[in-house]
Design an enzyme around this catalytic site. Sequence first.
Site, PDB file in Angstrom:
ATOM      1  CE1 TYR A 156     -13.643  -9.435  -3.928  1.00  0.00           C
ATOM      2  CE2 TYR A 156     -13.170  -7.292  -2.937  1.00  0.00           C
ATOM      3  CZ  TYR A 156     -13.459  -8.068  -4.051  1.00  0.00           C
ATOM      4  OH  TYR A 156     -13.545  -7.475  -5.287  1.00  0.00           O
ATOM      5  CB  ALA A 157      -9.270  -7.104   2.019  1.00  0.00           C
ATOM      6  CB  SER A 159      -8.716 -13.083  -2.174  1.00  0.00           C
ATOM      7  OG  SER A 159      -9.744 -12.147  -2.474  1.00  0.00           O
ATOM      8  CE  LYS A 160     -10.874  -9.630  -6.413  1.00  0.00           C
ATOM      9  NZ  LYS A 160     -10.740 -10.123  -7.807  1.00  0.00           N
ATOM     10  CB  ILE A 189     -18.229  -2.015 -10.638  1.00  0.00           C
ATOM     11  CG1 ILE A 189     -16.807  -1.452 -10.516  1.00  0.00           C
ATOM     12  CG2 ILE A 189     -18.681  -2.024 -12.089  1.00  0.00           C
ATOM     13  CD1 ILE A 189     -16.634  -0.034 -10.995  1.00  0.00           C
TER      14      ILE A 189
END
Length: 251
Positions: A156-157, A159-160, A189
């Site tokens: 995830y990291a 990709s972001k 969030i």
Amino acid sequence: MVPERFGGRTALVTGGASGIGRATAIRLAAEGATVVAVDVNADLLSKLPAETDDLTGSVSTLVGDVGSEAGVEQLVVESVTLLGRLDVVVNVAGVLSFSHTHEQSLDEWNRLLAINLTGTFLVCRQALPHLLSSRGNIVNLASTAAHKGQPWAAAYAASKGGVLAFTRALAVEYASAGLRVNTISPGAIDTPITSAFHLPEGADIKLINRVTPIGSFGTPEGIAAAIAYVASDEASHMNGADILIDGATLA
């Protein structure tokens, strides 16, 4: 909220069935935009137009997968057909999973990059000719994971972090053509993605403090408000920028 800030403007929002994408589609329509919301979840997506009946703008929906090149090409064509033009693109569609990196499967690694990073690229690539014509703008969703080590989320990291770098490259490449490209980097969030969070077996609970805001989680509506500002003419000099909204997680 500025009811007519997006009057006469059009927008394409991916990940529009829930969470930040849904809140963004509603917010832009509330400010006068004609919006197409895209998502793979047809059931949730079908409920969105009824929630915007009383707004100044409107929301139409298209079911599709941003991880598919052919699918994205068709989605953009259909969106422009519905909208007549394209002024704003907001790339929210994304997935998140947690695991120890030494146990991360290649399939899961590829899935996260395909949707979060390659999906963002595909939508931007297809939308760019239309946005250059309208001198529009793009808002991409990055993450605090692109700024600070986030345990159990290497894919995830990555990709972001890629979304952040990709956005800056686009901002420089197309600035002289009048196109703006920016990112929002949310922290924790209250969305379906974060509500499904679970630690991998044997995870060190102390490391959770690295990704936890001081106080409560943020709201999708708060992120949508920031997106609306960045996509509006009020942010006309904002290009290649990233806005952190993380409850002081990185302070």
